[in-house]
Design a protein around this motif. Structure first.
Motif: not given
Ligand SMILES: Cc1ncc(COP(=O)(O)O)c(C=O)c1O
Length: 371
Positions: A66-68, A71, A93, A98, A147, A177, A179-180, A205, A208, A371
Motif C-alpha cells: 500500500s501507499g501507507t 511511505n 497523508h 496513516e 506530498e 509521498d 501516491a498521485r 501508488c 489509485k 481525507y
Molecule cells: C496522497 C496519498 N498518499 C498515500 C495514500 C495511502 O495509500 P494506501 O491507501 O494504499 O495506503 C493515499 C491514499 O489515498 C494518498 O492519497
C-alpha cells in the motif's frame, strides 16, 4: 467438481466500464511467475521493481502492499535514531491518515507546517520551520516530506527543486509521498525523473489513478531500499507469491500512465478533463472549490450552497451516486460513460443549490473530512 463460474455466489457482478483493464490484467496474471519474493526470486516482481526504478531514474524499487506501507518504510529507512523530526505539510497523508505509523515505526516528531499560499509548501515555509542540528532545545529536522499531488494540487517542479537544494546543503533527506505523482506528470508539470531526482525516496501508488487492484512501489538508492526491504519483512510485508498482483500492477503502469490510446494525452488526462467538467458544472451554479483543480480531484466548497455533507451525500444516494462529501475524484473510467455519471452529478448539484440555506452548519462536517 463444479467449475461453473456463474454459480459462484461469492463473485460480484462484473459491471461495465470504459477502458476496463481486467482482460489485460487477467492475461498478465495468467502468465506471471509464482516464485518467492522474500528471497527475491520472483521474476514478475523483480521485473516490476526494476522497471519502476528505471522509469523514475532511481537505483532500486521495492514493491509494497500500500501507499501507507511505502511511505512508512521510506521514512523509517531514511531516519536513524531520535531526536529527529519530519517537516511536512500539515495535511499530509503521512500525518492525517496513516494510523500514527510515524510514531509507531520511527519515534520521529512531526513538524506539520501550514503553507502560506494555502496550496503547497514553498522554500520560504521550509526555511521558516526548519530546525537545524545543534539547538539543544529543538528536535532537528532530518527529513522533509512532500506530498505531490496533495489534495490534487501540484507542487511545481521549481519549488521542489529549491527545497531539495536547501535540504541537500544541510544533509537533510527528502521523501515524496508520490501516491498521485503520476497525475502531476500527466498534467505536464514535469517529468517523472525530474521530480523523483529531487528526493531520496518516493512512493508511487498503482492502485489509485492507475487502477491496479493492489500495491505501490518505493524507489530510491539500493542501500536505503535494502533497509526498507528488511523492515518490510519485519512488519509482515514480505510476500511469497506476489506475481499475481505485481503483474497486474505492471499492466496498470503501462496502460494507464504509459499509453495514449486516442492521442489525447493518456488515460490520466481523461480524468483531469472530467474533473474540469465537474468544476465547471459547480461554478456555473455559483460554487467555488477549496483548492484549484490541477489534476483529477475536485474539492467542492459546500459552504456556498450551505448544505451539510450528510444531506449532500443523501441527495447523491437518491440520484444513484455514492458520494463521500466534498471531495470528488475522477478516474479514467469515467470518460466514455461520463454523460450518465455527470448527468446524475448535475442533478445532485442542482438539488443541493435549490436547498441552499436550509442546512444548519457545514463546519462540523467539513472538519471531519480531511481525507
Ligand atoms: C496522497 C496519498 N498518499 C498515500 C495514500 C495511502 O495509500 P494506501 O491507501 O494504499 O495506503 C493515499 C491514499 O489515498 C494518498 O492519497
Amino acid at each position: 467438481m463444479n467449475t461453473n463460474i456463474e454459480n459462484k455466489t461469492w463473485l460480484g457482478s462484473a459491471g461495465s466500464a470504459a477502458y476496463d483493464l481486467r482482460t489485460a490484467m487477467l492475461a498478465a496474471i495468467g502468465s506471471c511467475s509464482l516464485q518467492d519474493d522474500v528471497l527475491q526470486e520472483d521474476d514478475s516482481t523483480n521485473d516490476l521493481e526494476a522497471y519502476c526504478a528505471a522509469l523514475t531514474g532511481k537505483e532500486s524499487g521495492l514493491f509494497v502492499l500500500s501507499g501507507t506501507m511505502g511511505n512508512q518504510l521510506g521514512l523509517r529507512a531514511l531516519l536513524t535514531q531520535p531526536p529527529h523530526a519530519i517537516l511536512c505539510d500539515y495535511r499530509s497523508h503521512i500525518v492525517t491518515s496513516e494510523a500514527g505509523g510515524i510514531a509507531l515505526l520511527t519515534s520521529a516528531m512531526v513538524n506539520p507546517v501550514i503553507p502560506k499560499n494555502g496550496l503547497y509548501l514553498t522554500l520560504a515555509d521550509v526555511e521558516e520551520n526548519f530546525k537545524p542540528e545543534g539547538r539543544i532545545i529543538a528536535c532537528p529536522t532530518r527529513v522533509i516530506s512532500l506530498e505531490n499531488t496533495l489534495y490534487g494540487v501540484i507542487t511545481p517542479l521549481e519549488e521542489v527543486r529549491k527545497i531539495a537544494a536547501f535540504a541537500r546543503e544541510r544533509g537533510v533527506k527528502m521523501h515524496c509521498d508520490g501516491a498521485r505523482l503520476w497525475e502531476a506528470v500527466a498534467a505536464g508539470a514535469g517529468s517523472l525523473t525530474d521530480y523523483v531526482a529531487c528526493f531520496d525516496t518516493v512512493t508511487l501508488c498503482f492502485s489509485k489513478g492507475l487502477g491496479a487492484p493492489v500495491g505501490s512501489i518505493l524507489v530510491g538508492d539500493s542501500a536505503t531500499l535494502g533497509i526498507a526491504r528488511h523492515i518490510r519483512k519485519a512488519i509482515g510485508g514480505g510476500l511469497r507469491q506476489p506475481g499475481l498482483i505485481t503483474a497486474a500492477a505492471r499492466v496498470a503502469v503501462d496502460e494507464t500512465f504509459g499509453k495514449d490510446p486516442n492521442g489525447e494525452g493518456g488515460l490520466l488526462k481523461h480524468s483531469h478533463a472530467t474533473a474540469k467538467r465537474i468544476e465547471a458544472m459547480w461554478r456555473r451554479l455559483g460554487g467555488t472549490t477549496r483548492v484549484p483543480v490541477d489534476t483529477n480531484i475536485v474539492w467542492l466548497d459546500l459552504k456556498a450552497p450551505s448544505i451539510s455533507m450528510a444531506r449532500f451525500n443523501e441527495i447523491g444516494r437518491e440520484e444513484g451516486l455514492k458520494l463521500t462529501g466534498e471531495r470528488l475524484v475522477a478516474h479514467y473510467q469515467i470518460y466514455q460513460n461520463a454523460e450518465d455519471t455527470l448527468g446524475r452529478l448535475q442533478r445532485v448539484f442542482d438539488r443541493a443549490w435549490a436547498e441552499r440555506g436550509n442546512a444548519v452548519s457545514v463546519d462540523a462536517d467539513a472538519k471531519a473530512s480531511i481525507y
